[in-house]
Design an enzyme around this catalytic site. Structure first.
Site, PDB file in Angstrom:
ATOM      1  N   HIS A 340       3.029  -7.676  10.069  1.00  0.00           N
ATOM      2  CA  HIS A 340       3.835  -6.534  10.511  1.00  0.00           C
ATOM      3  C   HIS A 340       2.931  -5.508  11.186  1.00  0.00           C
ATOM      4  O   HIS A 340       1.876  -5.156  10.660  1.00  0.00           O
ATOM      5  CB  HIS A 340       4.530  -5.877   9.318  1.00  0.00           C
ATOM      6  CG  HIS A 340       5.553  -6.745   8.661  1.00  0.00           C
ATOM      7  ND1 HIS A 340       5.874  -6.656   7.321  1.00  0.00           N
ATOM      8  CD2 HIS A 340       6.339  -7.726   9.161  1.00  0.00           C
ATOM      9  CE1 HIS A 340       6.816  -7.532   7.031  1.00  0.00           C
ATOM     10  NE2 HIS A 340       7.115  -8.197   8.130  1.00  0.00           N
ATOM     11  N   TYR A 544      -0.617  -4.286   6.958  1.00  0.00           N
ATOM     12  CA  TYR A 544      -1.323  -5.024   5.902  1.00  0.00           C
ATOM     13  C   TYR A 544      -0.446  -6.079   5.225  1.00  0.00           C
ATOM     14  O   TYR A 544      -0.504  -6.270   4.010  1.00  0.00           O
ATOM     15  CB  TYR A 544      -1.882  -4.053   4.844  1.00  0.00           C
ATOM     16  CG  TYR A 544      -2.422  -2.766   5.406  1.00  0.00           C
ATOM     17  CD1 TYR A 544      -3.577  -2.766   6.201  1.00  0.00           C
ATOM     18  CD2 TYR A 544      -1.786  -1.549   5.190  1.00  0.00           C
ATOM     19  CE1 TYR A 544      -4.074  -1.582   6.739  1.00  0.00           C
ATOM     20  CE2 TYR A 544      -2.272  -0.363   5.722  1.00  0.00           C
ATOM     21  CZ  TYR A 544      -3.421  -0.393   6.506  1.00  0.00           C
ATOM     22  OH  TYR A 544      -3.905   0.781   7.033  1.00  0.00           O
ATOM     23  N   HIS A 545       0.348  -6.813   6.023  1.00  0.00           N
ATOM     24  CA  HIS A 545       1.268  -7.809   5.468  1.00  0.00           C
ATOM     25  C   HIS A 545       1.060  -9.195   6.083  1.00  0.00           C
ATOM     26  O   HIS A 545       2.027  -9.838   6.497  1.00  0.00           O
ATOM     27  CB  HIS A 545       2.723  -7.376   5.713  1.00  0.00           C
ATOM     28  CG  HIS A 545       3.122  -6.118   5.018  1.00  0.00           C
ATOM     29  ND1 HIS A 545       4.232  -5.376   5.394  1.00  0.00           N
ATOM     30  CD2 HIS A 545       2.585  -5.458   3.967  1.00  0.00           C
ATOM     31  CE1 HIS A 545       4.349  -4.326   4.616  1.00  0.00           C
ATOM     32  NE2 HIS A 545       3.357  -4.344   3.729  1.00  0.00           N
ATOM     33  N   PRO A 546      -0.155  -9.740   6.126  1.00  0.00           N
ATOM     34  CA  PRO A 546      -0.347 -11.054   6.759  1.00  0.00           C
ATOM     35  C   PRO A 546       0.240 -12.187   5.918  1.00  0.00           C
ATOM     36  O   PRO A 546       0.171 -12.168   4.684  1.00  0.00           O
ATOM     37  CB  PRO A 546      -1.874 -11.174   6.841  1.00  0.00           C
ATOM     38  CG  PRO A 546      -2.377 -10.344   5.696  1.00  0.00           C
ATOM     39  CD  PRO A 546      -1.424  -9.183   5.604  1.00  0.00           C
TER      40      PRO A 546
END
Length: 636
Positions: A340, A544-546
């Site tokens: 994201h 920070y949503h890999p």
């Protein structure tokens, strides 16, 4: 000036203490473990779980009830300062708490960041990144999981079948207790979720404004839909409730569970049949090996799970050869990376002193309100007062939103850009030029953050070399699909509309501050689509949503790394259980889905091993045409 300094002194001491004491606490924990911790385990375990993050903590908790578990974690116990929500940015830049990864330079994004790189903090302690995130409990859309079921040809991954796993983890104390379909209580629910404990009159102005634009107030976890609502968080009485707190701290002395802190997995040992036998790891500078009789389960997240697999010879053959690792299993590990990306316009100035300006409003009372009552700004999940979802014109199904909106109640203060730059890698020379007119000011204001939650751009993770200590090459390829930029442009225009064109915010004379065009975008007309596109390519940063780098899918799909039972293809006794298995990114914050995957994965493991009475020896199973049922056939 002296009185103001004295007023702020308690908070200044708190922030400085975080920066100074966290390394000291980390060293204390590490030395204690080295000198007084348990000796390296030499027995054989049923399962080895690698990584004690959001998913791994759950897996270790659930499996250790009836199995002998070794949990390997690269860090130690989390610093006490991570429990204070507002200190999140201070905590996730400290190397004692985080791996502090950076991406490779981006071609079409991050143009205002140092070296055009994005900052990727990933948790380095028991509880993983759940010690560092902004604590929002968001599950995602039912369409996300129905799509997973379609992509994997396994209905077990559709929303209705996953909902019990979301509920299983919860100790729910939020605003929707009566909605038993989506919440409810179970005796196994240890993760405390509650309404945020930071309130502001600004929240009502915002909710009234979105109502004017036709949006409903909704529970974004009760079968997500377009609309806005309050933020619910993984906190307990205003303090962070990480997966360490929920699933490990009170169970760490369980007889079946051995937690090996400061233990960095370096390689999975595979035998000649690609059966996982155990894990090589480094602990306090010494190489060690642990053996598993049943399975090795990797739970290191979307960066380190693919890294460990590739270091073990499982990955794209050509890439492994290029870094001088002997390929054992040719799989598309590290591909399918999605994340994201977010952008914002800030500040929107207002004519009333109802926002929170830290340098004006924080003091001893702020700390006492947190310590004594568990309320106030220190409990804030990044200043968020409300959040919700909207759909851009770039998607056909308007009921499956592609933009998430956060409403922030913090105003502007002199150190704002300096603090912001710590967590985004902004080039402060550029941002100082952009905000020069606001330098040194305290201003009542609010902010709106727009996040692209269904990105089209796809990146990858690769190894730089075969050294386990070398950080991987992370290339998210942000904004390389032009649809992503178009959606974010619509998001920025939405923030202007809700802030400047609604009667609710007109009562506050809300207006985006008159700033010059961002450096590098001077040639575009202000507020035009072309200007916003340039602004986004300069300023947008990761949320920070890999996910997705060990993609789940059918066994005959060339894009798959694991099957729908989370077993690594072409291997035996090896699984991945974390968000790296996501075939597609969910359209919301990712901590709740990671915990759900931990619950689902633990059940898949237990289900398989409970059926082993059906498994015969390999030759016998093959002759009886039962081999296809015997994915983990016994070997003589």
């Amino acid at each position: 000036m002296i009185l103001k300094f004295l007023f702020l002194l308690p908070l200044i001491i708190l922030v400085i203490s975080t920066q100074i004491l966290t390394p000291l606490i980390y060293r204390y924990y590490e030395y204690w473990d080295y000198y007084f911790g348990p000796p390296p385990p030499d027995e054989v375990f049923d399962f080895i779980v690698v990584g004690a993050g959001s998913a791994g903590s759950v897996v270790a908790n659930r499996l250790s009830k009836n199995n002998k578990i070794l949990l390997l974690e690269a860090g130690g116990d989390p610093s006490p300062f991570t429990s204070i929500p507002l200190l999140t940015p201070e905590n996730f830049i400290l190397p004692e708490n985080s791996w502090n990864y950076k991406t490779v330079p981006q071609k079409l994004s991050n143009q205002a960041m140092k070296d055009k790189k994005s900052f990727w903090p990933r948790g380095r302690a028991l509880g993983g990144t759940s010690n560092l995130n902004y604590m929002l409990y968001i599950r995602g859309s039912p369409f996300d999981y129905d799509n997973w079921a379609n992509l994997t040809n396994d209905s077990g991954w559709n929303y209705n079948n996953l909902l019990p796993y979301f509920k299983k983890s919860l100790d729910y104390n939020g605003a929707y207790k009566e909605n038993e379909k989506h919440y409810g209580q179970t005796p196994y629910g240890y993760l405390h979720v509650e309404r945020k404990r930071y309130e502001s009159p600004l929240a009502k102005y915002f909710m009234d404004a979105v109502h004017e634009l036709g949006y409903k107030e909704v529970d974004t976890n009760g079968g997500q839909q377009v609309g806005f609502g309050d933020a619910e968080v993984t906190q307990k009485h205003g303090s962070r409730h990480s997966t360490w707190k929920a699933f490990l701290e009170n169970f760490q002395h369980r007889k079946n569970l051995v937690i090996s802190r400061y233990s960095i997995a370096t390689k999975i040992k595979l035998d000649s049949n690609n059966r996982a036998e155990g894990v090589f790891y480094m602990r306090h500078g010494k190489k060690r090996f642990a053996r598993a009789s049943k399975e090795v389960i990797i739970c290191e997240g979307s960066v380190d799970s693919p890294k460990l697999l590739m270091l073990s010879g499982i990955g794209p053959k050509a890439h492994l050869n290029s870094v001088k690792i002997k390929p054992k299993v040719d799989l598309p590990v590290g591909q399918n990376l999605k994340d994201h990306i977010t952008t914002s316009l800030f500040p929107f100035l207002i004519n009333d002193t109802i926002s929170t300006v830290p340098t004006r409003d924080f003091g001893l009372r702020t700390i006492l309100d947190y310590v004594v009552n568990g309320y106030g700004p220190l409990t804030s999940p990044g200043g968020i007062l409300a959040q919700g979802f909207i759909s851009s014109s770039q998607i056909p199904n308007k009921s499956w939103p592609d933009l998430q909106v956060y409403f922030m109640g913090f105003g502007f203060y002199p150190e704002f850009m300096s603090d912001y730059s710590k967590t985004t890698l902004y080039n402060e020379t550029l941002t100082s030029r952009y905000m020069e007119s606001l330098d040194g000011k305290e201003l009542d204001a609010f902010g709106l953050i727009i996040t692209l939650v269904r990105p089209k751009s796809v990146g990858q993770i690769q190894l730089k070399d075969k050294n386990w200590e070398t950080p991987p090459l992370i290339d998210p390829k942000y904004l390389e699909n032009p649809q992503d930029v178009k959606a974010l442009v619509e998001g920025l225009k939405f923030t202007l509309k809700v802030s400047e064109e609604t009667e609710s915010f007109k009562r506050l004379d809300a207006k985006f501050v008159d700033l010059p065009n961002f450096p590098g975008c001077e040639s575009f007309p202000a507020r035009s689509d072309s200007y916003f596109a340039c602004y986004i390519r300069h300023t947008a940063f990761t949320l920070y949503h890999p996910v997705g780098t060990c993609r789940m899918g059918p066994r005959d799909d060339s894009k798959s790394v694991v099957d729908s039972k989370l077993r690594v293809l072409k291997t035996q006794n090896l699984r991945v259980i974390d968000l790296s298995i996501a075939p597609e990114i969910v359209n919301g914050n990712t901590n709740a889905p990671a915990i759900m995957i931990g619950e689902k994965g633990a059940d898949l493991v237990r289900e398989y091993w409970s059926q082993q009475y059906l498994i015969s020896y390999r030759d016998d199973a093959f002759l009886r045409n039962g081999y296809l049922q015997c994915y983990y056939s016994k070997h003589v």
